[in-house]
Motif scaffolding. Structure first.
Motif: not given
Length: 281
Positions: A20-25, A106-114
């Motif tokens: 449901g979250s959008r990918i911002l960057q 970067s997502l609407e819900t926070g930052q996802l790091t791999y």
């Protein structure tokens, strides 16, 4: 390498944040991982909304709102995290070194790091209409957590096979997602020798299927097994390794009731097999 329970644990941990979250960057700090990123990888992800997060075998599949699918494999040491979490005392704890943060989404819900120290993981893109025929998925067998996985299926898959039972269980063309750790553990719990011919499984097929499903469910509930590299999405480690009955227990007493056997290790198809020759037949 993370096995099915570890990947499913990651999927369940990420889903509430991603779906449901959008990918911002998307920031790529390398041009490649195990493989080069697809052309315009960051641009094709930016602005897209994640509508589902699935797992197939040991792969994560993030379905996007334009029918693209982001495919991710953790390799030997890859991990996703949304936020820092508690770090307990486990067998092979691993720190999160920033130099190994290769992809930041970067997502609407926070930052996802791999994060991936060894860089054996990878990410690529496919489309929903070609996913089933994709080279990564076309030859995969039945999912062991699906309704199609049962004794009848095992009996059919292994009928007439002279290969060892362990090798047949590890063959991804038969069963998708099982790895060395959980096959060793499942065979011990089912009382079956890893050296037994797969075609001789017979009436034990249903017991083995039930054992595999129960073991995987237990491991997922425990957050997987944190040996050297696996980490959950919140940064925490799994703890199922404390429940191992045979894996990495060479020379120790068998934990089966009334069994006085000793766990032994032998090389089998290029991998270490741990089992009790006394109670596994």
């Amino acid at each position: 390498m993370p096995e099915l329970p570890e990947v499913e644990t990651v999927r369940r941990g990420l889903a509430p944040f991603l779906v449901g979250s959008r990918i911002l960057q998307v920031e790529l700090r390398r041009k490649d991982l195990r493989f080069p990123f697809p052309d315009n990888f960051a641009g094709r992800l930016q602005g897209r909304r994640i509508v589902a997060l699935n797992r197939r075998a040991k792969y994560l599949q993030a379905v996007l709102d334009d029918e693209q699918v982001l495919i991710a494999h953790l390799g030997m040491s890859g991990s996703f995290r949304m936020e820092a979490g508690p770090i307990g005392t486990f067998k092979f704890p691993r720190g999160k070194i920033p130099a190994h943060d290769h992809v930041v989404i970067s997502l609407e819900t926070g930052q996802l790091t791999y994060n991936d120290p060894r860089r054996f993981g990878f990410m690529t893109l496919a489309t929903t209409d070609t996913l089933a025929d994709h080279p990564f998925f076309a030859g995969l067998g039945v999912e062991p957590l699906s309704n199609d996985f049962n004794g009848e299926t095992l009996a059919r898959l292994f009928a007439g096979k002279a290969t060892s039972l362990k090798a047949a269980l590890l063959d991804q063309r038969n069963i998708a997602g099982l790895g060395n750790i959980y096959v060793c553990e499942a065979l011990h719990r089912a009382g079956l020798s890893p050296l037994r011919a797969a075609g001789d499984l017979g009436a034990a097929a249903e017991k083995l299927a039930r054992t595999v499903r129960a073991l995987l469910a237990e491991a997922i509930e425990a957050g997987g097994s944190s040996l050297r590299d696996h980490r959950q999405a919140d940064g925490a480690l799994g703890y199922f390794q404390h429940n191992f009955r045979v894996y990495d227990r060479e020379g120790q007493a068998c934990s089966s009731p009334a069994c006085r056997g000793i766990i032994i290790r032998r090389a089998q198809n290029g991998r270490s097999t741990f089992y009790c020759s006394s109670c596994q037949s």
